[in-house]
Design a protein around this motif. Structure first.
Motif, PDB file in Angstrom:
ATOM      1  N   UNK A 173      -8.239   8.006   0.552  1.00  0.00           N
ATOM      2  CA  UNK A 173      -6.946   8.089   1.258  1.00  0.00           C
ATOM      3  C   UNK A 173      -6.576   9.552   1.484  1.00  0.00           C
ATOM      4  N   UNK A 174      -6.763  10.381   0.470  1.00  0.00           N
ATOM      5  CA  UNK A 174      -6.444  11.802   0.635  1.00  0.00           C
ATOM      6  C   UNK A 174      -7.293  12.434   1.734  1.00  0.00           C
ATOM      7  N   UNK A 217      -3.365   3.354   7.370  1.00  0.00           N
ATOM      8  CA  UNK A 217      -3.559   4.755   7.767  1.00  0.00           C
ATOM      9  C   UNK A 217      -4.376   4.846   9.042  1.00  0.00           C
ATOM     10  N   UNK A 225      -0.968  13.161  -0.078  1.00  0.00           N
ATOM     11  CA  UNK A 225      -1.652  13.564  -1.320  1.00  0.00           C
ATOM     12  C   UNK A 225      -0.778  14.376  -2.266  1.00  0.00           C
ATOM     13  N   UNK A 270      -6.644  16.932  -3.136  1.00  0.00           N
ATOM     14  CA  UNK A 270      -5.194  17.157  -3.276  1.00  0.00           C
ATOM     15  C   UNK A 270      -4.871  18.630  -3.049  1.00  0.00           C
ATOM     16  N   UNK A 271      -5.684  19.498  -3.631  1.00  0.00           N
ATOM     17  CA  UNK A 271      -5.438  20.933  -3.484  1.00  0.00           C
ATOM     18  C   UNK A 271      -5.726  21.379  -2.051  1.00  0.00           C
ATOM     19  N   UNK A 320      -4.942  -0.209   4.523  1.00  0.00           N
ATOM     20  CA  UNK A 320      -3.893   0.523   3.786  1.00  0.00           C
ATOM     21  C   UNK A 320      -2.850   1.109   4.732  1.00  0.00           C
ATOM     22  N   UNK A 334     -11.623   2.904  -9.970  1.00  0.00           N
ATOM     23  CA  UNK A 334     -10.803   2.089  -9.068  1.00  0.00           C
ATOM     24  C   UNK A 334      -9.524   2.824  -8.659  1.00  0.00           C
ATOM     25  N   UNK A 335      -9.160   3.878  -9.391  1.00  0.00           N
ATOM     26  CA  UNK A 335      -8.015   4.691  -8.967  1.00  0.00           C
ATOM     27  C   UNK A 335      -8.484   5.968  -8.265  1.00  0.00           C
ATOM     28  N   UNK A 375       0.858  -1.196   0.000  1.00  0.00           N
ATOM     29  CA  UNK A 375       0.000   0.000   0.000  1.00  0.00           C
ATOM     30  C   UNK A 375       0.887   1.237   0.000  1.00  0.00           C
ATOM     31  N   UNK A 397      -5.387  -0.182  -7.608  1.00  0.00           N
ATOM     32  CA  UNK A 397      -5.976   1.049  -8.130  1.00  0.00           C
ATOM     33  C   UNK A 397      -5.482   2.263  -7.367  1.00  0.00           C
ATOM     34  N   UNK A 398      -5.526   2.184  -6.048  1.00  0.00           N
ATOM     35  CA  UNK A 398      -5.052   3.329  -5.279  1.00  0.00           C
ATOM     36  C   UNK A 398      -3.563   3.570  -5.519  1.00  0.00           C
ATOM     37  N   UNK A 418      -2.697   5.497  -8.374  1.00  0.00           N
ATOM     38  CA  UNK A 418      -3.032   6.920  -8.291  1.00  0.00           C
ATOM     39  C   UNK A 418      -1.902   7.732  -7.657  1.00  0.00           C
ATOM     40  N   UNK A 419      -0.973   7.077  -7.016  1.00  0.00           N
ATOM     41  CA  UNK A 419       0.182   7.774  -6.433  1.00  0.00           C
ATOM     42  C   UNK A 419       1.375   7.785  -7.400  1.00  0.00           C
ATOM     43  N   UNK A 474      -5.684  11.875   4.989  1.00  0.00           N
ATOM     44  CA  UNK A 474      -4.542  12.772   5.203  1.00  0.00           C
ATOM     45  C   UNK A 474      -5.000  14.191   5.521  1.00  0.00           C
ATOM     46  N   UNK A 478      -5.443  19.593   0.580  1.00  0.00           N
ATOM     47  CA  UNK A 478      -4.352  19.110   1.434  1.00  0.00           C
ATOM     48  C   UNK A 478      -3.191  20.104   1.410  1.00  0.00           C
ATOM     49  N   UNK A 480      -0.236   4.138   0.656  1.00  0.00           N
ATOM     50  CA  UNK A 480      -1.002   5.172   1.361  1.00  0.00           C
ATOM     51  C   UNK A 480      -0.123   6.014   2.278  1.00  0.00           C
ATOM     52  N   UNK A 540     -10.429   5.466  -4.441  1.00  0.00           N
ATOM     53  CA  UNK A 540      -9.572   5.215  -3.286  1.00  0.00           C
ATOM     54  C   UNK A 540      -8.584   6.354  -3.034  1.00  0.00           C
ATOM     55  N   UNK A 541      -8.156   7.021  -4.105  1.00  0.00           N
ATOM     56  CA  UNK A 541      -7.273   8.176  -3.900  1.00  0.00           C
ATOM     57  C   UNK A 541      -7.986   9.248  -3.075  1.00  0.00           C
ATOM     58  N   UNK A 548      -4.972  -3.119  -3.425  1.00  0.00           N
ATOM     59  CA  UNK A 548      -4.758  -1.669  -3.487  1.00  0.00           C
ATOM     60  C   UNK A 548      -4.109  -1.219  -4.788  1.00  0.00           C
TER      61      UNK A 548
END
Lengths: 582, 398
Positions: free
Chosen positions: B156-157, B185, A248, B114-115, B183, B148-149, A242, A273-274, A277-278, B160, B117, A244, B152-153, A271
């Motif tokens: 997760x963001x 967190x 961001x 994102x912005x 994940x 799927x991207x 992950x 997909x996530x 995204x990073x 944060x 954050x 995570x 979750x982004x 994970x």
């Protein structure tokens, strides 16, 4: 002097590591007056130059269908494309004959079956064969066969082992690209030399505005890798399942076709997909684009966990004075730079990730500064410096060929010695005493002296040559010795240092070693046994010494480490030992 | 105004989604954001409104007049109140450290979090985010490609960035906490947000004629049409009942916009000569008043979804005294508890039998309706938003 290189890729627009290395070899040798040409059996790719100077044999649709049927690979099985088609074989032979090179350089063993067939058909060829050895392929094969059926995996594993072993034994010289690889190949007793991977001075930057815009909001680390499966495996292993822990505003910029692997199922357990995204997918870039990202990114990560050789990307990051987070495998061959400014070496995934986070956090880090001697050392990373030993080495090989004069060396026209390999379940009946329970990967020795009993029915007169592939269990990296005895006495003593664990040991079974039934025993005495559980190396509480993973058997002498042969010298002391063993 | 946040603390309410969906019938998240915006517009003087603009990648303050214009039919107080030294123009938003930034909108398709954050790193505002469900994480196969991207982004963001996350059900809260643990967190502080079930009914006089339905002679399923919502099972049951119990069968009305990956289902419906249009119909772009009429005049309602973050149509049905046969998956049992008729959404036979039971046994249906009228306490949007404000202010650091 004329060089012909053979690979499974073109080198006229070098992008991935192998292409860059062979291309650099051409450039460096040409600068020293050599004439060079390249021959490739390859998969055409989008963006390939239309006109190339290379001699090209692009795999066709029929061959791809064949590979699909056998779960084959476009690299490992490439030689068959030439060897199995008379027309193509003649065309490829004509390339060699027409050019008449002093040296044929095989960067991998994949095209060795073709060169072997060529030599058999053209015994007068004067070309010396050099194994360029980008890696010890036998050690990497597992990584590229994941996802294949069991049968396909076994076929490929065996083919790689056989090709590399045969080439290393039959070639005239070996050029290795890391000290570890060099040590491995020295056991074949061939002339060998080290030529580490290097780097060219950075190209002119391109697409600067585009990349500055795309990365502006993020702290970034650069990962550059080809679509070679171990690259993706290393990335996932070291960066974790992950991502995570990346904030961001933090991203990994991925350059190269490794991205296609990371996007596909199979590398991240969950994970995916996530995690994607990073990542900023920069695609496959030319030198200019890469130069831009090297400057813009906060640093470079080198999460390599498998493979031999030296890493081109390491040289590139070091030479460009970029902060680096690397594994010690990535620093192989570059160990002298490990304490340079900005270099962090971590082998534990969590420590690696912490170092990555520290790198990402320093978005406004000032340029790294070096001592004058460090600056000088960095200049040794340039290709002309790393490949400086190659030309004299090849000169010497070619000179040997000339002094031996025509006709061609006897060995070049002879078929390879018939050799049989006993491995996996064929080893089970040989385990006489002193061993733990049989395991297909090789039974571990249980006692200080472990004994193999072998029979060679109908062997007839003359010696039999064995090569035992031995791996010691040495978790504390101490000095360990293995002595090898036959009934006739001590054959050799092998010392294992801290890091080397595997060795191919040459053993000679004379007639005097065998009884009337052609039976004999070989006695391996190890100086130490260790337990995995006590060395925090798993939960196994057994005491382990060493294991034998395979034994090659031939009537001809096999290359392998002889160590300090002292046959007969210890006759006075071995007698009592043997008596006790009996 | 009771305000634990203190009178001077600016409460920034995100209106991005409402502005993007202006002019459409508000459903789901859009309705929730509009209800929240309307509440803070009318009841919270220290509220200001902002939007994130993807095109110029910037946060803008939105004038109260522009926000008030989102609700032309509703009486507004603040829209006509002088703005006391505030520049009520669309101006770039510059966050302050004591700002409270609240978003309940659709944020995963844009770079909002994102912005935000980055702004939070600089300014340290208190950030609040609503999470409705984590369907694209739990069931990515039921979502549009790319989700799927992105989703979750966003989630997760949010971990944060947000100091406080409101979840619309205990089920969502559990799923979210479990995902954060997986994940690696630490989950932000979580709170529960309630959703109302009243529907504004201001405009349309008599929708019956326009809809072409006979009161009491249809069964209703209100939901976006997409595979996760399990419309196919209901179609199959109606197909079967058409063969075996046609004398008691009434039309099945799917109310909802047609979503992704439904081409096969729509083909089934339109190609079925037995069912379409007499026994199965799709109604999209239904106005609030029409929806209210449909609920009130349905024989009963259905909600066989495979997974939800809440299940608002269950509450809307029960609030109007209508029986709802609902899925027992994820959050849905939380909505109506024992007053909804819960079944496994994969149990075709169970659903068929329960539907046939209520189609044929009028007494049983009436008895169940009486229980619902007696036992179900519908929540109004106004009450839910008041509680949201109270819980928000209580959670702010003093």
């Amino acid at each position: 002097m004329k060089l012909l290189t053979l690979t499974t890729y073109r080198i006229d627009l070098p992008r991935h590591g192998g292409q860059i290395r062979v291309n650099a070899l051409h450039r460096v040798l040409r600068a020293q007056g050599w004439t060079t040409r390249h021959m490739a059996v390859h998969v055409p790719a989008e963006g390939d130059p239309v006109d190339g100077a290379d001699h090209l044999f692009p795999l066709d649709a029929a061959y791809h269908r064949h590979l699909e049927r056998i779960e084959g690979r476009t690299d490992i099985d490439a030689a068959d494309f030439l060897v199995r088609d008379a027309g193509r074989f003649e065309a490829a032979c004509a390339v060699i004959d027409g050019y008449d090179p002093d040296v044929i350089w095989l960067e991998h063993p994949w095209l060795w079956p073709f060169v072997k067939a060529y030599r058999a058909a053209h015994p007068g060829s004067r070309a010396r064969i050099v194994y360029g050895s980008a890696n010890v392929e036998t050690q990497l094969v597992e990584a590229v066969t994941r996802g294949l059926s069991k049968g396909a995996r076994e076929r490929i594993r065996e083919r790689v082992r056989a090709m590399e072993d045969e080439l290393a034994g039959a070639c005239d010289g070996i050029v290795a690209c890391s000290p570890g690889d060099l040590l491995h190949f020295q056991s074949y007793g061939k002339p060998s030399v080290l030529a580490a991977n290097g780097v060219w001075p950075k190209a002119q930057r391109s697409d600067t505005e585009l990349w500055a815009r795309r990365t502006a909001r993020f702290g970034t680390a650069l990962f550059v890798a080809s679509g070679h499966p171990p690259n993706a495996t290393g990335f996932v292993t070291m960066l974790g399942n992950s991502l995570a822990y990346l904030a961001p505003d933090e991203r990994i910029v991925v350059v190269g076709s490794v991205m296609r692997l990371l996007e596909a199922p199979g590398y991240w357990r969950e994970h995916r997909g996530f995690n994607l995204s990073r990542i900023l997918d920069a695609g496959v870039l030319d030198e200019g684009g890469l130069a831009t990202l090297l400057d813009l990114a906060g640093g470079v990560i080198l999460p390599i966990t498998e493979g031999g050789g030296t890493n081109l990307k390491t040289a590139e990051a070091l030479y460009n004075r970029r902060p680096i987070v690397a594994t010690s495998a990535a620093m192989r061959g570059f160990e002298r730079f490990a304490d340079f400014p900005g270099v962090t070496v971590r082998d534990e995934p969590q420590a690696f990730q912490a170092a990555l986070k520290a790198l990402l956090a320093e978005r406004d880090r000032p340029a790294l500064t070096y001592m004058p001697e460090q600056e000088r050392e960095l200049e040794t990373l340039l290709w002309p410096a790393t490949l400086c030993a190659v030309a004299p080495f090849l000169d010497a090989l070619a000179a040997q060929a000339r002094t031996r004069s025509l006709p061609a060396p006897k060995t070049s026209a002879q078929p390879a010695a018939a050799m049989e390999t006993w491995s996996q379940h064929r080893l089970r009946p040989l385990l006489a005493r002193g061993w733990h329970e049989f395991e297909p990967g090789g039974a571990w020795s249980r006692e200080r002296v472990a004994v193999l009993r072998l029979r060679f029915p109908g062997a007839g007169p003359g010696p039999i040559h064995l090569r035992a592939h031995v791996e010691v269990f040495n978790p504390h990296k101490r000095s360990v010795e293995i002595e090898i005895f036959t009934p006739n006495g001590l054959q050799a003593t092998h010392s294992f240092g801290g890091k080397d664990r595997k060795r191919a040991m040459a053993i000679r079974i004379d007639e005097i070693d065998r009884d009337a039934d052609d039976m004999t025993e070989i006695y391996f005495r190890s100086s130490a046994l260790f337990s995995p559980i006590s060395s925090r190396n798993g939960g196994d509480a057994r005491l382990l010494g060493f294991r034998i993973t395979a034994i090659d058997v031939a009537r001809e002498e096999l290359p392998g480490t002889r160590a300090s042969a002292m046959r007969g010298l210890w006759a006075g002391t071995i007698g009592p030992l043997l008596d006790r063993l009996r | 105004m009771a305000s634990a946040a203190g009178p001077e603390r600016r409460i920034l309410i995100d209106v991005s989604t409402s502005l993007r969906w202006k002019g459409h019938n508000p459903v789901g998240i859009v309705r929730t954001e509009r209800e929240l915006v309307q509440h803070f517009l009318n009841h919270c003087p220290q509220a200001a409104f902002f939007s994130y603009d993807s095109a110029d990648d910037a946060f803008w303050l939105v004038p109260r007049e522009e926000v008030a214009a989102l609700f032309p039919a509703a009486p507004t107080v603040s829209a006509t109140t002088p703005s006391h030294g505030r520049l009520d123009e669309k101006v770039l938003l510059r966050f302050r450290s004591d700002d409270v930034v609240v978003s309940v909108g659709l944020q995963w398709d844009i770079a909002y979090m994102v912005r935000l954050y980055a702004e939070k790193k600089r300014r340290g505002m208190f950030v609040v985010q609503m999470v409705y469900d984590i369907v694209p994480i739990v069931m990515p196969e039921y979502c549009v490609p790319g989700m799927e991207r992105k989703f979750p982004q966003f989630i997760v963001d949010a971990a944060w960035t947000a100091d406080l996350i409101f979840c619309i059900s205990e089920s969502t809260r559990r799923d979210l906490e479990s995902y954060y643990a997986r994940v690696g967190l630490k989950a932000p502080v979580m709170a529960r947000a309630l959703l109302g079930s009243d529907i504004p009914t201001a405009s349309l006089a008599d929708p019956a004629g326009k809809l072409g339905l006979v009161p009491g002679e249809f069964v209703l399923y209100v939901s976006t049409i997409e595979p996760r919502k399990n419309h196919q099972m209901l179609f199959n049951i109606w197909r079967e009942l058409h063969e075996t119990a046609r004398e008691s069968l009434v039309p099945l009305i799917f109310v909802g916009n047609v979503g992704w990956n439904t081409a096969d289902l729509m083909h089934f419906i339109k190609a079925s000569e037995a069912l379409h249009p007499d026994y199965d119909r799709v109604m999209s772009d239904v106005a609030d008043a029409e929806l209210d009429w449909l609920y009130r005049n349905a024989r009963f309602t259905l909600y066989p979804s495979l997974y939800e973050g809440w299940g608002l149509p269950v509450a809307e049905s029960l609030a109007r005294g209508k029986v709802c046969i609902a899925s027992n998956a994820s959050s849905i049992p939380e909505v109506g508890g024992p007053l909804s008729d819960l079944l496994d959404p994969l149990d075709h036979v169970g659903w068929r039998d329960r539907i046939r039971h209520f189609l044929t046994d009028g007494e049983a249906l009436a008895a169940r309706e009486a229980e619902i009228r007696e036992g179900f306490e519908p929540a109004s949007w106004g009450a839910c938003m008041r509680r949201f404000q109270d819980d928000l202010f209580a959670a702010l650091p003093r």
